[in-house]
Design a protein around this motif. Sequence first.
Motif, PDB file in Angstrom:
ATOM      1  N   ASP A   1      16.843   9.750  13.306  1.00  0.00           N
ATOM      2  CA  ASP A   1      17.436   9.141  12.108  1.00  0.00           C
ATOM      3  C   ASP A   1      18.376  10.117  11.387  1.00  0.00           C
ATOM      4  N   GLY A   2      18.829  11.149  12.087  1.00  0.00           N
ATOM      5  CA  GLY A   2      19.684  12.163  11.450  1.00  0.00           C
ATOM      6  C   GLY A   2      20.810  11.512  10.650  1.00  0.00           C
ATOM      7  N   ASP A   3      20.865  11.871   9.374  1.00  0.00           N
ATOM      8  CA  ASP A   3      21.889  11.307   8.493  1.00  0.00           C
ATOM      9  C   ASP A   3      22.335  12.453   7.602  1.00  0.00           C
TER      10      ASP A   3
ATOM     11  N   LEU B   1       0.821  -1.218   0.000  1.00  0.00           N
ATOM     12  CA  LEU B   1       0.000   0.000   0.000  1.00  0.00           C
ATOM     13  C   LEU B   1       0.856   1.270   0.000  1.00  0.00           C
ATOM     14  N   TYR B   2       2.161   1.084  -0.092  1.00  0.00           N
ATOM     15  CA  TYR B   2       3.082   2.221   0.075  1.00  0.00           C
ATOM     16  C   TYR B   2       2.798   3.348  -0.920  1.00  0.00           C
ATOM     17  N   LYS B   3       2.629   2.981  -2.175  1.00  0.00           N
ATOM     18  CA  LYS B   3       2.443   4.022  -3.197  1.00  0.00           C
ATOM     19  C   LYS B   3       1.180   4.842  -2.895  1.00  0.00           C
TER      20      LYS B   3
ATOM     21  N   ALA C   1      21.270  12.339   3.687  1.00  0.00           N
ATOM     22  CA  ALA C   1      19.824  12.418   3.416  1.00  0.00           C
ATOM     23  C   ALA C   1      19.265  13.756   3.876  1.00  0.00           C
ATOM     24  N   ASN C   2      19.756  14.241   5.004  1.00  0.00           N
ATOM     25  CA  ASN C   2      19.235  15.494   5.554  1.00  0.00           C
ATOM     26  C   ASN C   2      19.657  16.684   4.683  1.00  0.00           C
ATOM     27  N   ASN C   3      20.929  16.708   4.346  1.00  0.00           N
ATOM     28  CA  ASN C   3      21.425  17.779   3.485  1.00  0.00           C
ATOM     29  C   ASN C   3      20.728  17.714   2.124  1.00  0.00           C
TER      30      ASN C   3
ATOM     31  N   LEU D   1       5.883  15.553   5.522  1.00  0.00           N
ATOM     32  CA  LEU D   1       5.924  16.725   6.405  1.00  0.00           C
ATOM     33  C   LEU D   1       7.319  17.340   6.446  1.00  0.00           C
ATOM     34  N   ARG D   2       8.348  16.504   6.307  1.00  0.00           N
ATOM     35  CA  ARG D   2       9.709  17.076   6.245  1.00  0.00           C
ATOM     36  C   ARG D   2       9.782  18.034   5.051  1.00  0.00           C
ATOM     37  N   MET D   3       9.154  17.615   3.940  1.00  0.00           N
ATOM     38  CA  MET D   3       9.180  18.490   2.751  1.00  0.00           C
ATOM     39  C   MET D   3       8.367  19.760   3.007  1.00  0.00           C
TER      40      MET D   3
ATOM     41  N   TYR E   1      17.233   2.866  12.094  1.00  0.00           N
ATOM     42  CA  TYR E   1      18.103   1.680  12.077  1.00  0.00           C
ATOM     43  C   TYR E   1      19.090   1.727  10.918  1.00  0.00           C
ATOM     44  N   LEU E   2      18.621   2.277   9.791  1.00  0.00           N
ATOM     45  CA  LEU E   2      19.550   2.451   8.671  1.00  0.00           C
ATOM     46  C   LEU E   2      20.591   3.510   9.034  1.00  0.00           C
ATOM     47  N   ALA E   3      20.160   4.533   9.771  1.00  0.00           N
ATOM     48  CA  ALA E   3      21.089   5.623  10.114  1.00  0.00           C
ATOM     49  C   ALA E   3      22.202   5.153  11.061  1.00  0.00           C
TER      50      ALA E   3
ATOM     51  N   GLU F   1      12.775   4.839  -2.867  1.00  0.00           N
ATOM     52  CA  GLU F   1      13.216   5.650  -1.716  1.00  0.00           C
ATOM     53  C   GLU F   1      14.584   5.176  -1.225  1.00  0.00           C
ATOM     54  N   LEU F   2      14.789   3.859  -1.267  1.00  0.00           N
ATOM     55  CA  LEU F   2      16.111   3.352  -0.865  1.00  0.00           C
ATOM     56  C   LEU F   2      17.172   3.809  -1.870  1.00  0.00           C
ATOM     57  N   ILE F   3      16.743   3.968  -3.127  1.00  0.00           N
ATOM     58  CA  ILE F   3      17.704   4.467  -4.140  1.00  0.00           C
ATOM     59  C   ILE F   3      18.011   5.944  -3.882  1.00  0.00           C
ATOM     60  N   TRP F   4      16.996   6.714  -3.431  1.00  0.00           N
ATOM     61  CA  TRP F   4      17.274   8.116  -3.042  1.00  0.00           C
ATOM     62  C   TRP F   4      18.349   8.140  -1.951  1.00  0.00           C
ATOM     63  N   ARG F   5      18.246   7.210  -1.035  1.00  0.00           N
ATOM     64  CA  ARG F   5      19.234   7.154   0.054  1.00  0.00           C
ATOM     65  C   ARG F   5      20.634   6.945  -0.529  1.00  0.00           C
TER      66      ARG F   5
HETATM   67  C1  LIG Z   1      14.141  18.073   4.654  1.00  0.00           C
HETATM   68  C2  LIG Z   1      14.352  16.575   4.754  1.00  0.00           C
HETATM   69  C3  LIG Z   1      15.252  16.065   5.679  1.00  0.00           C
HETATM   70  C4  LIG Z   1      15.460  14.674   5.779  1.00  0.00           C
HETATM   71  N1  LIG Z   1      16.369  14.192   6.695  1.00  0.00           N
HETATM   72  C5  LIG Z   1      16.613  12.860   6.760  1.00  0.00           C
HETATM   73  C6  LIG Z   1      17.566  12.333   7.682  1.00  0.00           C
HETATM   74  O1  LIG Z   1      18.245  13.069   8.405  1.00  0.00           O
HETATM   75  N2  LIG Z   1      17.731  10.992   7.730  1.00  0.00           N
HETATM   76  C7  LIG Z   1      17.017  10.132   6.912  1.00  0.00           C
HETATM   77  O2  LIG Z   1      17.204   8.911   7.007  1.00  0.00           O
HETATM   78  N3  LIG Z   1      16.135  10.605   6.021  1.00  0.00           N
HETATM   79  C8  LIG Z   1      15.898  11.936   5.932  1.00  0.00           C
HETATM   80  N4  LIG Z   1      14.972  12.406   5.032  1.00  0.00           N
HETATM   81  C9  LIG Z   1      14.333  11.445   4.100  1.00  0.00           C
HETATM   82  C10 LIG Z   1      12.991  10.850   4.590  1.00  0.00           C
HETATM   83  O3  LIG Z   1      12.131  11.851   5.040  1.00  0.00           O
HETATM   84  C11 LIG Z   1      13.170   9.794   5.692  1.00  0.00           C
HETATM   85  O4  LIG Z   1      14.157   8.862   5.300  1.00  0.00           O
HETATM   86  C12 LIG Z   1      11.874   9.025   5.923  1.00  0.00           C
HETATM   87  O5  LIG Z   1      10.839   9.903   6.309  1.00  0.00           O
HETATM   88  C13 LIG Z   1      12.084   7.984   7.020  1.00  0.00           C
HETATM   89  O6  LIG Z   1      10.901   7.296   7.305  1.00  0.00           O
HETATM   90  P1  LIG Z   1      10.724   5.757   6.933  1.00  0.00           P
HETATM   91  O7  LIG Z   1      11.861   4.974   7.463  1.00  0.00           O
HETATM   92  O8  LIG Z   1       9.363   5.371   7.362  1.00  0.00           O
HETATM   93  O9  LIG Z   1      10.839   5.818   5.356  1.00  0.00           O
HETATM   94  P2  LIG Z   1      10.290   4.869   4.201  1.00  0.00           P
HETATM   95  O10 LIG Z   1       9.329   5.681   3.413  1.00  0.00           O
HETATM   96  O11 LIG Z   1       9.837   3.567   4.695  1.00  0.00           O
HETATM   97  O12 LIG Z   1      11.584   4.678   3.274  1.00  0.00           O
HETATM   98  C14 LIG Z   1      12.523   3.608   3.480  1.00  0.00           C
HETATM   99  C15 LIG Z   1      13.914   4.162   3.690  1.00  0.00           C
HETATM  100  O13 LIG Z   1      14.363   4.826   2.522  1.00  0.00           O
HETATM  101  C16 LIG Z   1      15.197   5.928   2.884  1.00  0.00           C
HETATM  102  N5  LIG Z   1      14.586   7.158   2.388  1.00  0.00           N
HETATM  103  C17 LIG Z   1      13.275   7.402   2.242  1.00  0.00           C
HETATM  104  N6  LIG Z   1      13.081   8.610   1.675  1.00  0.00           N
HETATM  105  C18 LIG Z   1      14.299   9.144   1.487  1.00  0.00           C
HETATM  106  C19 LIG Z   1      14.761  10.376   0.944  1.00  0.00           C
HETATM  107  N7  LIG Z   1      13.930  11.298   0.455  1.00  0.00           N
HETATM  108  N8  LIG Z   1      16.087  10.604   0.926  1.00  0.00           N
HETATM  109  C20 LIG Z   1      16.950   9.692   1.385  1.00  0.00           C
HETATM  110  N9  LIG Z   1      16.575   8.511   1.894  1.00  0.00           N
HETATM  111  C21 LIG Z   1      15.264   8.230   1.939  1.00  0.00           C
HETATM  112  C22 LIG Z   1      15.276   5.954   4.410  1.00  0.00           C
HETATM  113  O14 LIG Z   1      16.441   5.290   4.802  1.00  0.00           O
HETATM  114  C23 LIG Z   1      14.024   5.181   4.802  1.00  0.00           C
HETATM  115  O15 LIG Z   1      14.119   4.557   6.055  1.00  0.00           O
HETATM  116  C24 LIG Z   1      14.750  13.796   4.920  1.00  0.00           C
HETATM  117  C25 LIG Z   1      13.838  14.323   3.984  1.00  0.00           C
HETATM  118  C26 LIG Z   1      13.642  15.692   3.909  1.00  0.00           C
HETATM  119  C27 LIG Z   1      12.660  16.228   2.895  1.00  0.00           C
END
Ligand SMILES: Cc1cc2nc3c(=O)[nH]c(=O)nc-3n(C[C@H](O)[C@H](O)[C@H](O)COP(=O)(O)OP(=O)(O)OC[C@H]3O[C@@H](n4cnc5c(N)ncnc54)[C@H](O)[C@@H]3O)c2cc1C
Length: 473
Positions: free
Chosen positions: A374-376, A221-223, A379-381, A345-347, A240-242, A276-280
């Motif tokens: 999860d500060g990383d 249901l993720y999409k 991803a945060n930058n 919401l981060r966006m 945990y990934l962080a 999303e994992l590829i974004w990471r």
């Molecule tokens: C302004 C801003 C700051 C962010 N800061 C961080 C941060 O410090 N640490 C962090 O891990 N993610 C960050 N993110 C990315 C994302 O918001 C989080 O990874 C996600 O909300 C974590 O929740 P989840 O584990 O349920 O993600 P899911 O939706 O289940 O995604 C699975 C995994 O994919 C990775 N991921 C998902 N979205 C992104 C993304 N856009 N960029 C990079 N990796 C992603 C994460 O490792 C995540 O656990 C940030 C996004 C924004 C817009």
Amino acid sequence: MSARLQLVWFRSDLRVYDNAALVQAMSQGPTLAIFIACPDSWQQHDMAPIKQDLIRRRALALQQELAELQVPLLLAEGSDYEAVQDIFRALVPLGIGCVYSELEYELREQQRDQQLQAWLTEQGIDWWQCDRQTAFTPGRFVNGSGSMYQVFTPFKKRWLQALAEQELTVLPKPKPQQKMELALPQLPVFQPGNGSSKDWSVDSEELLQQLRDYCQSRVQLYKKQRDFPALDATSRLSPYLAVGALSVRQCIRRLQLEAGNAIWQAESGAAVWLSELIWRDFYKHVLVAWPELIKHQPFQKDTTAIRWRNDKTLFAAWCAGQTGYPLVDAAMRQLNQTGWMHNRLRMVVASFLVKDLHIDWRWGERYFMRQLIDGDFAANNGGWQWAASTGTDAAPYFRIFNPITQSERFDPKGHFIRNWLPELAAVPDAAIHWPHKLTNRNQYPAPVVDHAKARATTLELFQQARQQAGEGL
Ligand SMILES: Cc1cc2nc3c(=O)[nH]c(=O)nc-3n(C[C@H](O)[C@H](O)[C@H](O)COP(=O)(O)OP(=O)(O)OC[C@H]3O[C@@H](n4cnc5c(N)ncnc54)[C@H](O)[C@@H]3O)c2cc1C
């Protein structure tokens, strides 16, 4: 000195499964392990106390898991990275032959490692490092000019091609070694943490179960659901990934096993989660390709000239969740109270800080790091520079989130808002996104800015900066 012991140095890879450094060390001979807490250095990195606590709790759990493998894990307190060498010095008399660790990409960590490398060489100790923070090693995917991609989509295409061609290996937990009798040195005593992260499990088997459950069912249901913060639709595996309690390879492999071919069907939940994992991976590859980002430079150089307003009162209102924009405020309170925030919401809050309050994205980036479990850095930058339109593949500067429209779209009934803003509990659905129009706001603040005017100012600020950079419009 008899070089007989292998030493695993755990850093951002706090796990027994899929740990290449641990597997390699144990294949070479009797193995000892160490983890060094460096709170002063962590603080320099703005690491949130809740993340520090998670690391400490996870290190203690790791000690027990390694004890089952007969690998003693020494836990030491090192204050900062300068102290690391002293701790290693205390271990030298044990007869260390080689140190094993996973590469870290950030600047101070690289400097620490260079200094230690030189010293280990003087001691006649080898160092084996592996590069496994990402699924595919940074530098592997380059465009036609031989440089790292600045845009996500072609990067993702190459990444998926590599996945189709090559099975990702996930290393099993090693078998126990023979018990060792060692006279271990006294090290500065490790502090167990304050328990602030206690809502997050640190047990390896539970984390694996959480990953398995997610990939078996909710990912489908993720999409459809991932953008709705009131739903528990995302994996919440980011902490945990962080800290490396799980590896990205474990996530991908598990997804492949549970979702099968669905990962190749662009519309499936599995494919979107994989994305999303590829974004990471993308943001980590970007960081390695452009290390100056670590110094908080914007990727788009012309945006250096933007004259941010940096109003401290507005920044304080944003931090406290008191801007008068309900979705923004609910999100900030979720962050402040739990150390985690939903991706949508981060966006929204990042866009609001930069494009409604005209505050430098670096203020928000730092505030996030100081709060997030999860500060990383990468991803945060990457997320902040995306929202601020200053980064690689960033949102175009004229695309500005409307905080009210976002609220109506992604929290239509206001469930998320009411959960975090109790003062708005009695506000009817029709008004929940616009409480500033109510006569009785129940102490909820009026909006601190007018979105339409703020939007116009943002466009001006970007245009001025571009003109100044000589590019015109
Ligand atoms: C302004 C801003 C700051 C962010 N800061 C961080 C941060 O410090 N640490 C962090 O891990 N993610 C960050 N993110 C990315 C994302 O918001 C989080 O990874 C996600 O909300 C974590 O929740 P989840 O584990 O349920 O993600 P899911 O939706 O289940 O995604 C699975 C995994 O994919 C990775 N991921 C998902 N979205 C992104 C993304 N856009 N960029 C990079 N990796 C992603 C994460 O490792 C995540 O656990 C940030 C996004 C924004 C817009």
